[in-house]
Each structure stands twice: as C-alpha cells, then as structure tokens.
Design an enzyme around this catalytic site. Sequence first.
Site, short mmCIF file in Angstrom:
data_model
loop_
_atom_site.label_atom_id
_atom_site.label_comp_id
_atom_site.label_asym_id
_atom_site.label_seq_id
_atom_site.Cartn_x
_atom_site.Cartn_y
_atom_site.Cartn_z
N LYS A 67 0.84 -1.21 0.00
CA LYS A 67 0.00 0.00 0.00
C LYS A 67 0.88 1.26 0.00
O LYS A 67 0.62 2.22 -0.74
CB LYS A 67 -0.92 -0.02 1.23
CG LYS A 67 -1.68 1.26 1.49
CD LYS A 67 -2.71 1.56 0.42
CE LYS A 67 -3.28 2.95 0.59
NZ LYS A 67 -4.18 3.34 -0.49
N CYS A 118 -3.48 10.90 1.88
CA CYS A 118 -2.86 9.63 1.48
C CYS A 118 -1.53 9.87 0.79
O CYS A 118 -0.47 9.64 1.38
CB CYS A 118 -3.80 8.86 0.56
SG CYS A 118 -5.26 8.23 1.41
N1 LIG Z 1 -9.95 8.59 2.41
C1 LIG Z 1 -9.35 7.87 1.48
O1 LIG Z 1 -9.54 8.08 0.28
C2 LIG Z 1 -8.44 6.73 1.88
C3 LIG Z 1 -8.03 5.83 0.87
C4 LIG Z 1 -7.23 4.75 1.23
C5 LIG Z 1 -6.84 4.59 2.56
N2 LIG Z 1 -7.23 5.49 3.51
C6 LIG Z 1 -6.79 5.27 4.89
O2 LIG Z 1 -7.90 4.83 5.67
C7 LIG Z 1 -7.75 5.27 7.01
C8 LIG Z 1 -8.97 6.07 7.42
O3 LIG Z 1 -9.03 7.21 6.58
P1 LIG Z 1 -10.34 8.08 6.42
O4 LIG Z 1 -10.12 8.96 5.25
O5 LIG Z 1 -11.55 7.21 6.48
O6 LIG Z 1 -10.26 8.95 7.77
P2 LIG Z 1 -11.41 9.89 8.37
O7 LIG Z 1 -10.70 10.91 9.19
O8 LIG Z 1 -12.34 10.31 7.30
O9 LIG Z 1 -12.24 8.92 9.32
C9 LIG Z 1 -11.73 8.34 10.46
C10 LIG Z 1 -12.86 8.30 11.48
O10 LIG Z 1 -12.37 7.56 12.60
C11 LIG Z 1 -12.93 8.14 13.77
N3 LIG Z 1 -12.14 7.67 14.91
C12 LIG Z 1 -10.88 8.03 15.28
N4 LIG Z 1 -10.49 7.31 16.34
C13 LIG Z 1 -11.51 6.46 16.63
C14 LIG Z 1 -11.70 5.47 17.62
N5 LIG Z 1 -10.74 5.19 18.52
N6 LIG Z 1 -12.87 4.80 17.65
C15 LIG Z 1 -13.85 5.08 16.75
N7 LIG Z 1 -13.72 6.02 15.79
C16 LIG Z 1 -12.56 6.68 15.73
C17 LIG Z 1 -12.88 9.62 13.50
O11 LIG Z 1 -13.78 10.33 14.32
C18 LIG Z 1 -13.25 9.67 12.01
O12 LIG Z 1 -14.64 9.86 11.83
C19 LIG Z 1 -6.45 6.08 7.05
O13 LIG Z 1 -5.40 5.25 7.44
C20 LIG Z 1 -6.27 6.50 5.59
O14 LIG Z 1 -4.91 6.74 5.27
C21 LIG Z 1 -8.03 6.54 3.20
#
Ligand SMILES: NC(=O)c1ccc[n+]([C@@H]2O[C@H](COP(=O)([O-])OP(=O)(O)OC[C@H]3O[C@@H](n4cnc5c(N)ncnc54)[C@H](O)[C@@H]3O)[C@@H](O)[C@H]2O)c1
Length: 412
Positions: free
Chosen positions: A205, A259
């Site tokens: 990744k 990302c």
């Molecule tokens: N957004 C993308 O396009 C994308 C693509 C590939 C990978 N990712 C990866 O996926 C992961 C999540 O990214 P995202 O964009 O969804 O983040 P985000 O910030 O949109 O969502 C994360 C959510 O997790 C919640 N959270 C944090 N700690 C928590 C806990 N202990 N218990 C419950 N909820 C909790 C936050 O309140 C938030 O709503 C990251 O590692 C990111 O790098 C994101």
Amino acid sequence: MSEVDVCVVGLGYIGLPTSLVLATSGSNVHGVDISDTVVEQLNAGQATFEEPGLQECLDAAIATNNLSVSNRTVPASTYIIAVPTPIGSDRSPDISYVLAAAAQIAVHIQSGSLVILESTSPVGTTEAVAKAIYSSRDDLDPGDIFLAHCPERVIPGHMLHEITTNDRVVGGLSFEDAEKAADLYRTFCTGSIHLTDARTAELTKLAENSFRDVNIAFANELSMLADELGVDAWDVISLANKHPRVNILQPGPGVGGHCIAVDPWFLISSAPSTTELIRAARNVNDSKPLFVNRQIVQEVKSSGRNSVAILGLAFKANVDDLRGSPAVEIVERLALENTDLMIHVAEPFVSELPERLGGFPNVRLESLESCLDREEIVVLLVDHDQFKNIDSTVLSTKRLIDTRGLWRELNV
Ligand SMILES: NC(=O)c1ccc[n+]([C@@H]2O[C@H](COP(=O)([O-])OP(=O)(O)OC[C@H]3O[C@@H](n4cnc5c(N)ncnc54)[C@H](O)[C@@H]3O)[C@@H](O)[C@H]2O)c1
C-alpha cells in the site's frame, strides 16, 4: 456467535462506505465513531460527506436493518479498524488512533474473532495491533485470534464502485489469518483477492502511494522547469507522451489529501537512508504551492489589480475534502503575506471557508459567477467539473493562472 457480524471502528471516508457495502451485502454491521456529530448524523439517516451514491447506499443499508451506529465498540465476530493514520509535526507516523481502536476491540474480543486493519499503516503495525490486544488479554494465547491487514485503494468520487470492484491485497499474520479475512471481502468484492503476509500488504500500500507521489513530482518539477525556460509544460507533456513508452502525469498546484502526501513519510521514517528518491519527490511536491504563490503575486503586480479570484479549495477534483489541500495552503499564504489583496474564493463543494482561512478579513467565499463577474485575475487550483464548463469567451477576457491545464484543453 455474536449478534453483530462486523464492528467497523471509524466511520470516515473509508469506514462508512465499507460499513454500508457490508450491510447491503448481508452482514449485520455495527459502526463506531468517537465523533458525536458523525454518530448523530448517521443515526438521523444523513450521509456525513459528499460522495456520489453515498446517501443512496446509506438509505439502502438502513432499509436492510443490518446497520446500527453508536460511539461504543461492541462484541462482534469481525472487527475492522478504519481510523486515521496521520503524521505528526516531525512527519513521523502517528499510529495512536490504531492502538486506541485495538484497545477498544481487546475488551470484547473472543478466541476465533477476526481483526482487520484497513488503515494505511507503517510496516509492522498489524503486528503492533496483535501485541496490543494480546498484552491486555491474559486469557488469550497467540494464534487465538485472526489478524490481517487489508489496505484500501478507493479513489474519492468513485468509492462505492471501486470498493466492490478493485482487486484487494489481504495480508495475514499467518496464511490462515489471510484466508479468513479474504472470506469477508468475498462477500462484497468482485475484484481478485490476493493473499500475502501482513508486512508485505503494508509495504504494498505504501509503495502504491509513493509511486504516485514520485511520478506526480516529476510532472510538477517539469512544470516549474518549463516555466523557467519559457516553454509550455503541457505542450511538452503532451508531445513527450506520444512516445510509446512515456506517460508523464499532469502537474498541479501540489499534492494534497491524507494519502499520497502522507504515506511516503511512513517509508522515509522507517528507512531514512534508503528513501532518497521518495524524500526528494515529497520535497518537490511540497514546494509547488510556493511556486504558484509567486506566480499569483507576479500577476497581481503586473496587472496593478488588488484582488484575485481563486477557483477551488479541495485537494482534488469533484470532492469536498479539503484535508492537506495545496489550494488551501496557497490561499492562506497569499492572504497572510498580501494583506491588501482581496481574495475571492469559489468552491462549489463547501458552504463555508475552512477554519484555516475563516479568520482572514481579505478572504471571502463567493459564487463562481460573482468571482468571474468581478475579477480580472482568475487562478484555477482545482479541476472541478463545474470549472470545465465556464464559457471560454468569459475566460478569454481574463488574466489566467491555470495550475491544472484545464482550460488549455478548451483551447482558451
Ligand atoms: N480517504 C481515502 O480516500 C483513503 C483511501 C485509502 C486509505 N485510507 C486510509 O484509511 C484510514 C482512514 O481514513 P479516512 O479517510 O476514512 O479517515 P477519516 O478521518 O475520514 O475517518 C476516520 C474516522 O475515525 C474516527 N475515529 C478516530 N479514532 C476512533 C476510535 N478510537 N474509535 C472510533 N472512531 C474513531 C474519527 O472520528 C473519524 O470519523 C487512514 O489510514 C487512511 O490513510 C483513506
């Protein structure tokens, strides 16, 4: 067997669509988020961010009665961790959200449960999750639970399609762990599922996003170089790409989002002396907003105007996500360093300025029409579809800074 099949921890851009797709594919899903706003909004049946088809998918998931949402992690057969993995101010990875999620899960987990880490993570994080869970549960022996890393590769704007059709890499702490996790993805994913070990999945990744970053850095460096030499970068790229084995990407105002601009740092941090190219690419991409700022200031000076229109704040086209956006950085620096300059911003995907820009008296969010009516200098920072449709006769009267090469395609 617990009542909940899958408990998804973190309901953001990744966790929410994953929960919805699982629920509509027949799993009984409980989604957990620490944000009261997210929980309240979802319980009111409202999607929490802009994404084509997301509201419809939420409606469909609610209609199945397979989805519940709260701020509490609950017992389940499978847990998916989809929490943020940011970098700190020193650019080292911050896996504290992942470890907090692991602690929440550890309280409920039982022998035979499956834990999937979907968050993009530094190599070794799946092992760290296992350690965190086992060290807080004396009653469990290593191997009692299944653990895997299944990184997500969806692109905002096409998430719901890609979440079900992209190939998946599933890396287990053991082969059985990978197989067990793959079974879950087979319930909704029509792409191929590739089994490997957790460390390989983690590095895969990070390699994907670093590959993108390095290639974008080449395009961005070329755009700055071409400008210095008085040549049109888009002409060069278009002509060079006629070569059968060359495919240069398009330059932009910088690289943003959470990302591509973040994940390469996980590699740099893990192996500082073997990541020279990856680090150089990061530095090139991080330097591009400053280059755009200089272009704008130069245009303002030569025009004698005291205001500009900025089109777009999002980190990429057709999304409302402003996280790490180079466009926001450009406007912030412009406002800070040019207090006499009035900056009119059009961003159709947001209804108010982000906090970072809200305090500047010289930055205003306005409609696209009002920006175009009023301003002579027009700076395009994001290639939203709405900006593609601007009448070329209107644009032909303006001083344009087109950081995306969008209007060049329209032959303005
Ligand atoms: N957004 C993308 O396009 C994308 C693509 C590939 C990978 N990712 C990866 O996926 C992961 C999540 O990214 P995202 O964009 O969804 O983040 P985000 O910030 O949109 O969502 C994360 C959510 O997790 C919640 N959270 C944090 N700690 C928590 C806990 N202990 N218990 C419950 N909820 C909790 C936050 O309140 C938030 O709503 C990251 O590692 C990111 O790098 C994101």
